[in-house]
Design a protein around this motif. Structure first.
Motif, short mmCIF file in Angstrom:
data_model
loop_
_atom_site.label_atom_id
_atom_site.label_comp_id
_atom_site.label_asym_id
_atom_site.label_seq_id
_atom_site.Cartn_x
_atom_site.Cartn_y
_atom_site.Cartn_z
N PHE A 92 -18.36 127.43 64.76
CA PHE A 92 -17.85 128.36 65.70
C PHE A 92 -17.26 129.41 64.58
CE2 PHE A 92 -13.32 130.69 66.38
CZ PHE A 92 -14.36 131.17 67.65
N THR A 93 -16.90 129.27 63.57
CA THR A 93 -16.66 130.45 62.54
C THR A 93 -17.95 131.09 62.13
OG1 THR A 93 -14.86 129.03 61.70
CG2 THR A 93 -15.78 130.89 60.37
N ALA A 94 -19.10 130.37 62.12
CA ALA A 94 -20.37 131.07 61.71
C ALA A 94 -20.83 131.98 62.96
CB ALA A 94 -21.36 129.84 61.33
N TYR A 95 -20.55 131.31 64.11
CA TYR A 95 -20.84 132.13 65.24
C TYR A 95 -19.91 133.25 65.28
CZ TYR A 95 -20.53 133.16 70.36
OH TYR A 95 -20.80 133.87 71.52
N ASP A 96 -18.72 133.22 65.05
CA ASP A 96 -17.57 134.32 65.36
C ASP A 96 -17.68 135.58 64.31
OD1 ASP A 96 -15.35 135.12 66.78
OD2 ASP A 96 -14.19 134.61 65.03
N VAL A 151 -17.52 123.08 70.07
CA VAL A 151 -17.90 124.60 69.80
C VAL A 151 -17.36 125.64 70.86
CG1 VAL A 151 -19.56 126.08 68.99
CG2 VAL A 151 -19.44 124.10 68.02
N MET A 152 -18.06 125.13 72.25
CA MET A 152 -17.57 125.93 73.40
C MET A 152 -16.09 125.99 73.55
SD MET A 152 -20.47 127.37 74.72
CE MET A 152 -20.10 127.77 76.10
N LYS A 153 -15.20 124.66 73.50
CA LYS A 153 -13.78 124.86 73.67
C LYS A 153 -13.29 125.93 72.65
CE LYS A 153 -13.34 120.12 75.19
NZ LYS A 153 -12.42 118.79 74.75
N LEU A 154 -13.83 126.02 71.32
CA LEU A 154 -13.32 126.82 70.40
C LEU A 154 -13.64 128.49 70.80
CD1 LEU A 154 -14.28 124.94 67.32
CD2 LEU A 154 -11.86 125.40 68.10
N LYS A 155 -14.69 128.55 71.61
CA LYS A 155 -15.24 130.12 72.06
C LYS A 155 -13.91 130.59 73.26
CE LYS A 155 -19.99 129.84 70.98
NZ LYS A 155 -21.38 129.73 71.57
N GLY A 156 -13.36 129.46 73.73
CA GLY A 156 -12.24 129.90 74.46
C GLY A 156 -12.85 130.58 75.95
N TYR A 186 -30.72 121.03 75.48
CA TYR A 186 -30.04 122.61 76.03
C TYR A 186 -28.92 122.93 75.29
CZ TYR A 186 -25.77 120.02 77.94
OH TYR A 186 -24.44 119.54 77.78
N GLY A 187 -28.80 124.06 75.47
CA GLY A 187 -27.62 124.91 74.74
C GLY A 187 -26.56 125.61 75.75
N GLN A 188 -25.32 125.58 75.92
CA GLN A 188 -24.41 126.31 76.71
C GLN A 188 -24.39 127.87 76.17
OE1 GLN A 188 -20.84 123.52 77.91
NE2 GLN A 188 -21.81 122.58 76.27
N GLN A 189 -23.94 128.79 77.08
CA GLN A 189 -24.08 129.96 76.72
C GLN A 189 -22.95 130.86 77.31
OE1 GLN A 189 -26.09 130.96 74.13
NE2 GLN A 189 -27.95 131.80 75.29
N VAL A 190 -22.27 131.69 76.64
CA VAL A 190 -20.86 132.27 77.64
C VAL A 190 -21.77 133.68 77.82
CG1 VAL A 190 -19.34 131.54 75.97
CG2 VAL A 190 -20.59 133.59 75.26
N ALA A 191 -20.99 134.41 78.70
CA ALA A 191 -21.28 135.45 79.82
C ALA A 191 -22.05 136.56 78.87
CB ALA A 191 -20.22 135.94 80.45
N GLU A 192 -21.14 136.99 77.79
CA GLU A 192 -21.78 138.12 77.12
C GLU A 192 -23.00 138.14 76.40
OE1 GLU A 192 -18.46 136.57 74.22
OE2 GLU A 192 -18.82 136.69 76.50
N ARG A 193 -23.53 136.79 76.39
CA ARG A 193 -25.09 136.56 75.75
C ARG A 193 -26.05 136.58 76.69
NH1 ARG A 193 -25.22 135.62 69.92
NH2 ARG A 193 -23.01 135.75 69.34
#
Length: 263
Positions: A16-20, A47-52, A78-85
């Motif tokens: 998550f930190t690397a992503y953020d 990781v998705m929980k940490l993205k909030g 598969y991988g999960q994605q948030v809306a802004e992606r």
């Protein structure tokens, strides 16, 4: 439900930190922390929980024998994605906000209603929209492609970067039948020069099979592919590295062109 040990929890926080912060990790620091599929997906969930943020959609990877062989796998992941992606084309992409992105030619599906694990290909055909897309995979590791270990790929939300999608159409209006989704051709250009071309049949024989696989896999994990969620279903071509310039994919069958301007 798979419970994570302390090192695996630490791994999720590092991802998550690397992503953020867009500060990549070294794989050697995290080798063999995750050694099975269930734990890898549990790390991804953390990781998705940490993205909030809610899961807006997915990407499916390893949908051809060639890519499965590269990562020593025998099935997709598969991988999960948030809306802004998820971005509508044409899209301007700032390379400084990404790590080491690639570029893939794909079809994207969006659910018009919740999808069920019992859905046939024909059921899915009537329940989704479809669009051409350029997916930009990107990992939270240095020098990651093509040597990043499969379980780290899975933990890292299937190395999700961005999905740039074109005009959406009801699938049952874009195609005469679900079988026709296997017959889409695409040509990829960089700054006007053709680089590659590919067929949608590279994606498990038919991209609807990729969608069906995902819906069933999510159900096994107690999840639902919900109305409004989108998936980038798998690449037609082996991905080149995304570099500065204009990238354009030209689809046939009325899917038009999708453009990414990388700067």
């Amino acid at each position: 439900m798979t419970e994570l040990n302390a090192k695996q929890e630490e791994f999720a926080k590092a991802l998550f930190t690397a992503y953020d912060t867009n500060t990549p990790l070294k794989e050697d620091d995290w080798k063999d922390v995750v050694t099975d599929d269930d734990t890898a997906y549990a790390v991804q969930d953390e990781v998705m929980k940490l993205k909030g943020k809610e899961t807006a959609g997915y990407k499916v990877s390893l949908t051809s024998k060639q890519t499965q062989d590269m990562f020593d796998a025998d099935s997709p992941l598969y991988g999960q994605q948030v809306a802004e992606r998820f971005l509508q084309a044409p899209a301007d992409v700032d390379l400084s906000t990404l790590n080491e992105p690639l570029l893939e030619v794909e079809l994207a599906f969006r659910a018009k209603e919740d999808l069920k694990p019992t859905d046939s290909l024909d059921d899915l055909f009537h329940k989704v929209t479809v669009a051409g897309d350029l997916e930009l995979p990107d990992a939270r590791f240095v020098d990651w492609f093509p040597d990043l270990g499969k379980y780290n790929v899975m933990s890292d939300c299937a190395v999700g970067g961005l999905v740039v999608y074109g005009e959406e159409r009801d699938a049952d209006k874009a195609f005469d039948s679900a079988d026709d989704a296997a017959k889409v051709h695409a040509d990829l250009y960089k700054d006007g020069e053709k680089l590659k071309d590919g067929e949608s049949s590279e994606v498990l024989g038919n991209p609807f099979k990729s969608l069906q696989w995902l819906v069933k896999k999510l159900d096994e994990q107690g999840k639902t592919f919900s109305k409004g969620q989108m998936v980038s279903s798998g690449t037609f071509v082996l991905p080149p590295k995304l570099t500065a310039g204009e990238w354009e994919v030209k689809f046939d069958q009325g899917f038009g062109n999708v453009v990414v301007n990388a700067k």
